[in-house]
Design a protein around this motif. Sequence first.
Motif, PDB file in Angstrom:
ATOM      1  N   ALA A  77      -6.184   9.404  -0.667  1.00 44.88           N
ATOM      2  CA  ALA A  77      -5.158   9.737  -1.665  1.00 44.88           C
ATOM      3  C   ALA A  77      -4.230   8.555  -1.904  1.00 44.88           C
ATOM      4  O   ALA A  77      -3.822   8.286  -3.041  1.00 44.88           O
ATOM      5  CB  ALA A  77      -4.368  10.962  -1.204  1.00 44.88           C
ATOM      6  N   MET A  78      -3.882   7.843  -0.848  1.00 47.54           N
ATOM      7  CA  MET A  78      -3.013   6.669  -0.982  1.00 47.54           C
ATOM      8  C   MET A  78      -3.657   5.614  -1.871  1.00 47.54           C
ATOM      9  O   MET A  78      -3.002   5.046  -2.765  1.00 47.54           O
ATOM     10  CB  MET A  78      -2.719   6.083   0.400  1.00 47.54           C
ATOM     11  N   ILE A  79      -4.941   5.324  -1.632  1.00 45.19           N
ATOM     12  CA  ILE A  79      -5.642   4.335  -2.449  1.00 45.19           C
ATOM     13  C   ILE A  79      -5.664   4.779  -3.910  1.00 45.19           C
ATOM     14  O   ILE A  79      -5.452   3.981  -4.829  1.00 45.19           O
ATOM     15  CB  ILE A  79      -7.072   4.117  -1.919  1.00 45.19           C
ATOM     16  N   LEU A  80      -5.904   6.062  -4.122  1.00 47.09           N
ATOM     17  CA  LEU A  80      -5.998   6.596  -5.481  1.00 47.09           C
ATOM     18  C   LEU A  80      -4.693   6.414  -6.255  1.00 47.09           C
ATOM     19  O   LEU A  80      -4.701   5.957  -7.395  1.00 47.09           O
ATOM     20  CB  LEU A  80      -6.371   8.078  -5.422  1.00 47.09           C
ATOM     21  N   VAL A  81      -3.566   6.766  -5.635  1.00 44.07           N
ATOM     22  CA  VAL A  81      -2.299   6.745  -6.369  1.00 44.07           C
ATOM     23  C   VAL A  81      -1.695   5.346  -6.448  1.00 44.07           C
ATOM     24  O   VAL A  81      -0.882   5.078  -7.340  1.00 44.07           O
ATOM     25  CB  VAL A  81      -1.274   7.728  -5.755  1.00 44.07           C
ATOM     26  N   ASN A  82      -2.075   4.450  -5.535  1.00 42.08           N
ATOM     27  CA  ASN A  82      -1.482   3.112  -5.524  1.00 42.08           C
ATOM     28  C   ASN A  82      -2.186   2.127  -6.442  1.00 42.08           C
ATOM     29  O   ASN A  82      -1.704   1.003  -6.623  1.00 42.08           O
ATOM     30  CB  ASN A  82      -1.481   2.539  -4.102  1.00 42.08           C
ATOM     31  N   ASN A  83      -3.319   2.527  -7.029  1.00 44.26           N
ATOM     32  CA  ASN A  83      -4.106   1.565  -7.795  1.00 44.26           C
ATOM     33  C   ASN A  83      -4.534   2.100  -9.162  1.00 44.26           C
ATOM     34  O   ASN A  83      -5.726   2.149  -9.471  1.00 44.26           O
ATOM     35  CB  ASN A  83      -5.342   1.162  -6.980  1.00 44.26           C
ATOM     36  N   PRO A  84      -3.589   2.517  -9.994  1.00 46.85           N
ATOM     37  CA  PRO A  84      -3.962   2.978 -11.334  1.00 46.85           C
ATOM     38  C   PRO A  84      -4.477   1.815 -12.173  1.00 46.85           C
ATOM     39  O   PRO A  84      -4.064   0.660 -11.977  1.00 46.85           O
ATOM     40  CB  PRO A  84      -2.649   3.537 -11.887  1.00 46.85           C
ATOM     41  N   GLY A  85      -5.349   2.120 -13.112  1.00 42.69           N
ATOM     42  CA  GLY A  85      -5.915   1.058 -13.940  1.00 42.69           C
ATOM     43  C   GLY A  85      -4.999   0.611 -15.068  1.00 42.69           C
ATOM     44  O   GLY A  85      -5.203  -0.464 -15.646  1.00 42.69           O
ATOM     45  N   ASN A  86      -4.005   1.426 -15.407  1.00 44.58           N
ATOM     46  CA  ASN A  86      -3.051   1.069 -16.458  1.00 44.58           C
ATOM     47  C   ASN A  86      -1.801   1.913 -16.272  1.00 44.58           C
ATOM     48  O   ASN A  86      -1.623   2.547 -15.237  1.00 44.58           O
ATOM     49  CB  ASN A  86      -3.676   1.279 -17.850  1.00 44.58           C
ATOM     50  N   PRO A 122       0.672  14.346 -11.366  1.00 38.15           N
ATOM     51  CA  PRO A 122       0.594  14.524  -9.916  1.00 38.15           C
ATOM     52  C   PRO A 122       0.310  13.238  -9.157  1.00 38.15           C
ATOM     53  O   PRO A 122       0.528  13.174  -7.942  1.00 38.15           O
ATOM     54  CB  PRO A 122      -0.564  15.519  -9.745  1.00 38.15           C
ATOM     55  N   LEU A 123      -0.172  12.206  -9.870  1.00 35.64           N
ATOM     56  CA  LEU A 123      -0.499  10.939  -9.217  1.00 35.64           C
ATOM     57  C   LEU A 123       0.645   9.940  -9.310  1.00 35.64           C
ATOM     58  O   LEU A 123       0.478   8.765  -8.952  1.00 35.64           O
ATOM     59  CB  LEU A 123      -1.765  10.332  -9.848  1.00 35.64           C
ATOM     60  N   GLU A 124       1.799  10.403  -9.749  1.00 40.30           N
ATOM     61  CA  GLU A 124       2.988   9.563  -9.801  1.00 40.30           C
ATOM     62  C   GLU A 124       4.049  10.114  -8.859  1.00 40.30           C
ATOM     63  O   GLU A 124       4.077  11.311  -8.548  1.00 40.30           O
ATOM     64  CB  GLU A 124       3.553   9.506 -11.219  1.00 40.30           C
ATOM     65  N   HIS A 125       4.947   9.227  -8.417  1.00 42.94           N
ATOM     66  CA  HIS A 125       6.095   9.675  -7.630  1.00 42.94           C
ATOM     67  C   HIS A 125       7.102  10.371  -8.542  1.00 42.94           C
ATOM     68  O   HIS A 125       7.171  10.092  -9.746  1.00 42.94           O
ATOM     69  CB  HIS A 125       6.785   8.481  -6.952  1.00 42.94           C
ATOM     70  N   SER A 126       7.869  11.272  -7.979  1.00 45.21           N
ATOM     71  CA  SER A 126       8.971  11.860  -8.736  1.00 45.21           C
ATOM     72  C   SER A 126       9.975  10.767  -9.072  1.00 45.21           C
ATOM     73  O   SER A 126      10.139   9.807  -8.314  1.00 45.21           O
ATOM     74  CB  SER A 126       9.647  12.973  -7.919  1.00 45.21           C
ATOM     75  N   VAL A 127      10.624  10.912 -10.209  1.00 42.02           N
ATOM     76  CA  VAL A 127      11.574   9.885 -10.640  1.00 42.02           C
ATOM     77  C   VAL A 127      12.729   9.768  -9.652  1.00 42.02           C
ATOM     78  O   VAL A 127      13.155   8.679  -9.273  1.00 42.02           O
ATOM     79  CB  VAL A 127      12.096  10.198 -12.054  1.00 42.02           C
ATOM     80  N   ASN A 130      15.006  13.180  -7.679  1.00 41.80           N
ATOM     81  CA  ASN A 130      14.894  14.452  -6.960  1.00 41.80           C
ATOM     82  C   ASN A 130      13.588  15.153  -7.328  1.00 41.80           C
ATOM     83  O   ASN A 130      13.066  14.987  -8.429  1.00 41.80           O
ATOM     84  CB  ASN A 130      16.075  15.361  -7.286  1.00 41.80           C
ATOM     85  N   GLY A 131      13.096  15.975  -6.406  1.00 42.67           N
ATOM     86  CA  GLY A 131      11.846  16.677  -6.632  1.00 42.67           C
ATOM     87  C   GLY A 131      10.729  16.088  -5.782  1.00 42.67           C
ATOM     88  O   GLY A 131      10.937  15.139  -5.023  1.00 42.67           O
ATOM     89  N   CYS A 132       9.542  16.649  -5.923  1.00 41.46           N
ATOM     90  CA  CYS A 132       8.432  16.215  -5.084  1.00 41.46           C
ATOM     91  C   CYS A 132       7.111  16.449  -5.802  1.00 41.46           C
ATOM     92  O   CYS A 132       6.842  17.558  -6.279  1.00 41.46           O
ATOM     93  CB  CYS A 132       8.445  16.978  -3.748  1.00 41.46           C
ATOM     94  N   THR A 133       6.312  15.411  -5.896  1.00 42.55           N
ATOM     95  CA  THR A 133       4.965  15.506  -6.431  1.00 42.55           C
ATOM     96  C   THR A 133       3.969  15.382  -5.279  1.00 42.55           C
ATOM     97  O   THR A 133       4.355  14.992  -4.164  1.00 42.55           O
ATOM     98  CB  THR A 133       4.692  14.378  -7.446  1.00 42.55           C
ATOM     99  N   PRO A 134       2.689  15.683  -5.506  1.00 41.97           N
ATOM    100  CA  PRO A 134       1.700  15.464  -4.448  1.00 41.97           C
ATOM    101  C   PRO A 134       1.703  14.031  -3.921  1.00 41.97           C
ATOM    102  O   PRO A 134       1.491  13.798  -2.723  1.00 41.97           O
ATOM    103  CB  PRO A 134       0.372  15.807  -5.138  1.00 41.97           C
ATOM    104  N   THR A 135       1.968  13.070  -4.797  1.00 41.37           N
ATOM    105  CA  THR A 135       2.013  11.671  -4.375  1.00 41.37           C
ATOM    106  C   THR A 135       3.131  11.421  -3.362  1.00 41.37           C
ATOM    107  O   THR A 135       2.983  10.626  -2.427  1.00 41.37           O
ATOM    108  CB  THR A 135       2.200  10.761  -5.600  1.00 41.37           C
TER     109      THR A 135
END
Length: 374
Positions: free
Chosen positions: A24-33, A39-44, A46-51
């Motif tokens: 999961a770490m590799i997936l969210v840390n290496n977007p192609g653009n 769900p693959l981004e951090h919350s701005v 407050n709040g919590c996403t799967p990432t």
Amino acid sequence: MAGTTVKAPRLLSLDIFRGITIAAMILVNNPGNDHVYAPLEHSVWNGCTPTDLIFPSFLFMVGVAIVYAMQNKRATISHSKLILNAFRRMVMLILIAWGIQMFYHPDLAHLRFPGVLQRIAVVYFIATVIYVKTNQKTQDWLFGIFLVGYYIIMTFIPVPDGHAANLDPETNMGAWLDRLVFGTNHLWRSSKTWDPEGLLGTLPAIGTAIFGIRVGTWIKRTDRDETTKTVWLFVYGIVAVLLGMLIDLFFPINKALWTSSFVLYAGGLSTLGLTLCYWVVDVNKHNKLLWPFLVFGTNSIAAYILIDIWPGLINLIKVHHDGKVVKAMSYYNQVVFAPNFSPINASMFFALSLVIITWLIMYPLYRNKILIRV
């Protein structure tokens, strides 16, 4: 670092859960653009996403692993030796983290002192000391003291630079302390005025590891049957999630600040995730479909370092494309994914391909039972 033969895992579900987290770490840390599924981004803020759950899962598993590595050793090996070994490992991890940074940004004047691997290293060392030198009752007290103390510091004590107590990114107590200790040249490059892995947030992060110690101690008990342990672990996880949501009403769930509510919420979800793996893998022995995650989970440090290094090495190769000179990874993305998918799916499939490539690089280590240790 040294290569050693892998021993039979003492808690297979922990390795599998760790492998899932690495993937999961590799997936969210290496977007192609810049087009990324929410769900693959951090919350701005407050709040919590799967990432947002990936990092605390690592610290939670640090606590669980400490129990499995040291429960017997602390009764037979000198405590000073155990602590010295943990200190050595902490230093090595920090140096590796700084080395990776220097590979990409060879500028000591702007070297970021805090960071993800640095926090893992420091939390590992402090949690080891706590586990080796204290009993469970003391650990429970420390867990409460860290979470309540952090809440008081962040919400009641005025910031010495003149700001009232607050939870804003640049003006909270933690941001002030990081600027005071590290200076603005050695903080997170995207901000330079605060750091999401700063000093003060290490206190509740230690609480996340203690949470893991508590869960690891429960799983390792021999006076309870596996079904009973599983049921109570699910109860612990659900209660922690609900407590985190309750505290969120006055101390918001926030990964960057590592708030006390975030510790409980993320720790509860980590408990539920590990417990599910424990029930499926260790209790019911259904691990045939999950074994690929062992490639990452049994060699997590190697996987962590590898994904930080190999794309950068590939990018040393320059390719002519559409009249421009581009880096090899960009060329790979533009030729394979960008023309064939929508921008958001191209981004996701590019990231998935890096997960698969990293897995293929790691597989020979797993196949030959080679474990890279720090």
